[in-house]
Design a protein around this motif. Structure first.
Motif, PDB file in Angstrom:
ATOM      1  N   VAL A   1       0.856  -1.185   0.000  1.00 59.45           N
ATOM      2  CA  VAL A   1       0.000   0.000   0.000  1.00 59.45           C
ATOM      3  C   VAL A   1       0.888   1.230   0.000  1.00 59.45           C
ATOM      4  O   VAL A   1       1.852   1.311   0.774  1.00 59.45           O
ATOM      5  N   GLN A   2       0.575   2.180  -0.867  1.00 53.57           N
ATOM      6  CA  GLN A   2       1.351   3.410  -0.929  1.00 53.57           C
ATOM      7  C   GLN A   2       0.423   4.607  -0.776  1.00 53.57           C
ATOM      8  O   GLN A   2      -0.631   4.691  -1.410  1.00 53.57           O
TER       9      GLN A   2
ATOM     10  N   SER B   1       9.136   9.160  -5.473  1.00 51.44           N
ATOM     11  CA  SER B   1       9.249  10.576  -5.168  1.00 51.44           C
ATOM     12  C   SER B   1      10.590  10.767  -4.492  1.00 51.44           C
ATOM     13  O   SER B   1      11.264   9.812  -4.112  1.00 51.44           O
ATOM     14  N   THR B   2      10.988  12.022  -4.317  1.00 55.29           N
ATOM     15  CA  THR B   2      12.273  12.301  -3.687  1.00 55.29           C
ATOM     16  C   THR B   2      12.326  11.744  -2.278  1.00 55.29           C
ATOM     17  O   THR B   2      13.316  11.173  -1.841  1.00 55.29           O
ATOM     18  N   ALA B   3      11.237  11.921  -1.522  1.00 57.95           N
ATOM     19  CA  ALA B   3      11.185  11.445  -0.141  1.00 57.95           C
ATOM     20  C   ALA B   3      10.220  10.282  -0.049  1.00 57.95           C
ATOM     21  O   ALA B   3       9.120  10.334  -0.568  1.00 57.95           O
ATOM     22  N   SER B   4      10.637   9.225   0.595  1.00 58.90           N
ATOM     23  CA  SER B   4       9.779   8.058   0.740  1.00 58.90           C
ATOM     24  C   SER B   4      10.043   7.420   2.087  1.00 58.90           C
ATOM     25  O   SER B   4      11.185   7.318   2.530  1.00 58.90           O
ATOM     26  N   VAL B   5       8.966   7.014   2.761  1.00 54.55           N
ATOM     27  CA  VAL B   5       9.065   6.417   4.083  1.00 54.55           C
ATOM     28  C   VAL B   5       8.472   5.027   4.034  1.00 54.55           C
ATOM     29  O   VAL B   5       7.363   4.841   3.528  1.00 54.55           O
ATOM     30  N   CYS B   6       9.186   4.055   4.527  1.00 52.76           N
ATOM     31  CA  CYS B   6       8.663   2.695   4.612  1.00 52.76           C
ATOM     32  C   CYS B   6       8.183   2.442   6.032  1.00 52.76           C
ATOM     33  O   CYS B   6       8.919   2.674   6.988  1.00 52.76           O
ATOM     34  N   ALA B   7       6.954   1.995   6.167  1.00 51.79           N
ATOM     35  CA  ALA B   7       6.406   1.659   7.483  1.00 51.79           C
ATOM     36  C   ALA B   7       6.184   0.166   7.529  1.00 51.79           C
ATOM     37  O   ALA B   7       5.452  -0.381   6.716  1.00 51.79           O
ATOM     38  N   LYS B   8       6.823  -0.488   8.444  1.00 56.29           N
ATOM     39  CA  LYS B   8       6.708  -1.937   8.555  1.00 56.29           C
ATOM     40  C   LYS B   8       5.842  -2.304   9.749  1.00 56.29           C
ATOM     41  O   LYS B   8       5.885  -1.647  10.766  1.00 56.29           O
TER      42      LYS B   8
ATOM     43  N   ASN C   1       6.129   9.870   0.093  1.00 56.37           N
ATOM     44  CA  ASN C   1       5.260   8.694   0.052  1.00 56.37           C
ATOM     45  C   ASN C   1       5.496   7.827   1.278  1.00 56.37           C
ATOM     46  O   ASN C   1       6.594   7.804   1.836  1.00 56.37           O
ATOM     47  N   ILE C   2       4.463   7.115   1.677  1.00 59.35           N
ATOM     48  CA  ILE C   2       4.589   6.069   2.689  1.00 59.35           C
ATOM     49  C   ILE C   2       4.262   4.743   2.020  1.00 59.35           C
ATOM     50  O   ILE C   2       3.230   4.613   1.354  1.00 59.35           O
ATOM     51  N   THR C   3       5.132   3.777   2.170  1.00 54.98           N
ATOM     52  CA  THR C   3       4.896   2.435   1.645  1.00 54.98           C
ATOM     53  C   THR C   3       4.747   1.476   2.812  1.00 54.98           C
ATOM     54  O   THR C   3       5.567   1.479   3.738  1.00 54.98           O
ATOM     55  N   TYR C   4       3.692   0.667   2.768  1.00 57.62           N
ATOM     56  CA  TYR C   4       3.369  -0.207   3.897  1.00 57.62           C
ATOM     57  C   TYR C   4       2.924  -1.566   3.367  1.00 57.62           C
ATOM     58  O   TYR C   4       2.127  -1.646   2.430  1.00 57.62           O
TER      59      TYR C   4
ATOM     60  N   ILE D   1      -2.082   8.061  11.113  1.00 54.79           N
ATOM     61  CA  ILE D   1      -2.453   7.185  10.004  1.00 54.79           C
ATOM     62  C   ILE D   1      -2.567   5.757  10.518  1.00 54.79           C
ATOM     63  O   ILE D   1      -1.642   5.244  11.156  1.00 54.79           O
ATOM     64  N   ASP D   2      -3.709   5.119  10.248  1.00 59.28           N
ATOM     65  CA  ASP D   2      -3.930   3.715  10.585  1.00 59.28           C
ATOM     66  C   ASP D   2      -4.236   2.946   9.304  1.00 59.28           C
ATOM     67  O   ASP D   2      -4.947   3.451   8.429  1.00 59.28           O
ATOM     68  N   ILE D   3      -3.706   1.747   9.202  1.00 58.81           N
ATOM     69  CA  ILE D   3      -4.062   0.837   8.118  1.00 58.81           C
ATOM     70  C   ILE D   3      -4.465  -0.494   8.740  1.00 58.81           C
ATOM     71  O   ILE D   3      -3.730  -1.043   9.562  1.00 58.81           O
ATOM     72  N   GLN D   4      -5.635  -0.976   8.366  1.00 58.26           N
ATOM     73  CA  GLN D   4      -6.209  -2.191   8.958  1.00 58.26           C
ATOM     74  C   GLN D   4      -6.261  -2.076  10.488  1.00 58.26           C
ATOM     75  O   GLN D   4      -5.938  -3.018  11.216  1.00 58.26           O
ATOM     76  N   ASP D   5      -6.666  -0.897  10.971  1.00 60.75           N
ATOM     77  CA  ASP D   5      -6.825  -0.615  12.402  1.00 60.75           C
ATOM     78  C   ASP D   5      -5.517  -0.674  13.182  1.00 60.75           C
ATOM     79  O   ASP D   5      -5.527  -0.734  14.416  1.00 60.75           O
ATOM     80  N   ARG D   6      -4.404  -0.622  12.488  1.00 61.54           N
ATOM     81  CA  ARG D   6      -3.100  -0.578  13.150  1.00 61.54           C
ATOM     82  C   ARG D   6      -2.451   0.770  12.877  1.00 61.54           C
ATOM     83  O   ARG D   6      -2.325   1.188  11.723  1.00 61.54           O
ATOM     84  N   ASN D   7      -2.041   1.459  13.942  1.00 60.95           N
ATOM     85  CA  ASN D   7      -1.404   2.757  13.770  1.00 60.95           C
ATOM     86  C   ASN D   7      -0.016   2.589  13.158  1.00 60.95           C
ATOM     87  O   ASN D   7       0.806   1.830  13.659  1.00 60.95           O
TER      88      ASN D   7
END
Length: 404
Positions: A299-300, A397-404, A343-346, A318-324
């Motif tokens: 998910v981006q 994008s220039t800035a990108s954040v990965c959330a695991k 961007n945030i990639t999860y 930001i929460d995805i599937q009820d997880r912060n």
């Protein structure tokens, strides 16, 4: 008092300031309960409390008052049944009771039907939705009250309504667009139409707040149009692509924009148009994708701050599937500047064919710069795909954040 890190118990000495006309305490780290002696503050015009932890409160601190016009009690840990004889507030225009644990029949809120905004979502109210609430002059949120049921009342006018009832048990079978609304049943796994699973999807893309846009990366990616105005509370069902956008929130002092845009070029990305528009909210945005094949997805989320120039001013969770996955997310800080993309990639696993993305304000950041109501979540686009489709790689994008 708001947007700082003051800690400790809620200050009860404020109840002695009986000449107060404006009291705002939210976005801090205070512990409840709210003192019952607040009922002495009968001269208040604006009472805005929120984001309390600790001990719960009951609602008997609200004074009977002909002066009070704005009452916001979002996420205050208020529990118990709403009183059968509610506080007398004849000049109330804005009532926000969201994200508490209030119960009782929804009709107990009828004394406030003349307000412009009535937000009662994320509680435990029950019973049917009174027809008196269905009026164009009232923005009504009763979402995520699972015990509210009965038929959806008819719209008495041809004017568009501002009502959000996602997450309730309201029967929409008699609504004009009832076929479209059956998609909502899938969000709480109630009688979901099997057609949404017959041809399960494995990817999605939405241009939040913008028109349909197609990019080649290297294969064509279509970002769906998301320009439906949801008013101060509402939702839109895209049946063809099987997604829902839901929104709640308005600034009590100013008509709040639901979309923002800029004609300025967004640098540092190969798809600048995607970041020039955004959907925003003063409180909360939800996106639901329905009918996904179960399994793993990338998910981006796409962001660019195009309203507030300085960092530390727009903060949201930001929460995805009820997880912060992010708390106090600051677009400008993450992107390294104003009008710059990030961007945030999860990675997420879908197990019930529904993906839920929730962006919500936590009371922190600015309220009034560069204008009253410049706060709350903002998102430029969302996209997701199954890693099994190796040809679909996320745009950069220039800035990108990965959330695991």
């Amino acid at each position: 008092m708001f947007d700082n890190y003051i800690e400790g118990l809620f200050p009860d000495f404020i109840a002695n300031f009986t000449n107060l006309t404006d009291l705002r305490i939210y976005g801090m780290k205070l512990q409840g309960p709210i003192p019952k002696q607040f009922s002495n503050l009968i001269n208040l015009k604006y009472l805005m409390l929120g984001d309390l932890d600790g001990a719960n409160s009951t609602i008997d601190f609200i004074p009977d008052s002909a002066n009070l016009s704005i009452l916001s009690l979002r996420k205050c840990g208020i529990i118990g049944q709403f009183p059968s004889t509610p506080p007398t507030l004849p000049n109330l225009t804005y009532l926000d009771l969201r994200s508490n644990n209030l119960s009782g029949q929804l009709q107990l809120l009828l004394p406030y039907k003349s307000s412009r905004y009535l937000y009662a979502g994320d509680n435990d109210f029950s019973g049917h939705l009174p027809a008196e609430f269905i009026q164009p002059s009232l923005a009504l949120d009763i979402s995520y009250n699972p015990f509210i049921n009965g038929l959806l009342p008819n719209n008495p006018t041809d004017r568009k309504l501002s009502v959000n009832y996602i997450g309730t048990a309201i029967d929409t079978s008699r609504a004009i667009n009832s076929e479209n609304l059956t998609l909502l049943n899938c969000l709480h796994m109630k009688e979901c139409n099997r057609k949404y699973y017959a041809n399960a999807i494995t990817s999605f893309a939405v241009n939040c707040g913008g028109k349909q846009t197609i990019y080649s990366d290297p294969l064509p990616i279509r970002f769906d149009d998301d320009t439906t105005d949801l008013g101060a509370a509402g939702f839109h069902v895209n049946t063809s692509m099987q997604w829902v956008v839901s929104h709640v929130g308005s600034d009590p002092f100013r008509e709040s924009p639901r979309f923002v845009n800029t004609s300025q070029v967004i640098l540092g990305t190969d798809m600048p148009e995607l970041y020039q528009t955004a959907r925003t909210s003063r409180s909360a945005l939800w996106y639901y994708i329905v009918g996904l094949s179960n399994g793993k997805y990338t998910v981006q989320l796409f962001f660019a701050e195009i309203v507030i120039e300085k960092p530390g001013k727009r903060l949201f969770n930001i929460d995805i599937q009820d997880r912060n996955i992010k708390t106090d997310f600051d677009i400008t800080k993450e992107a390294g500047g104003f009008r710059r993309p990030t961007n945030i990639t999860y990675e997420v696993t879908v197990v019930n064919s529904v993906l839920k993305i929730h962006l919500h304000w936590n009371g922190r950041g600015t309220c009034c710069i560069p204008y009253e109501g410049a706060y709350g979540p903002l998102v430029s686009a969302i996209r997701g795909f199954s890693p099994r489709k190796s040809e679909q790689q996320p745009p950069t994008s220039t800035a990108s954040v990965c959330a695991k």
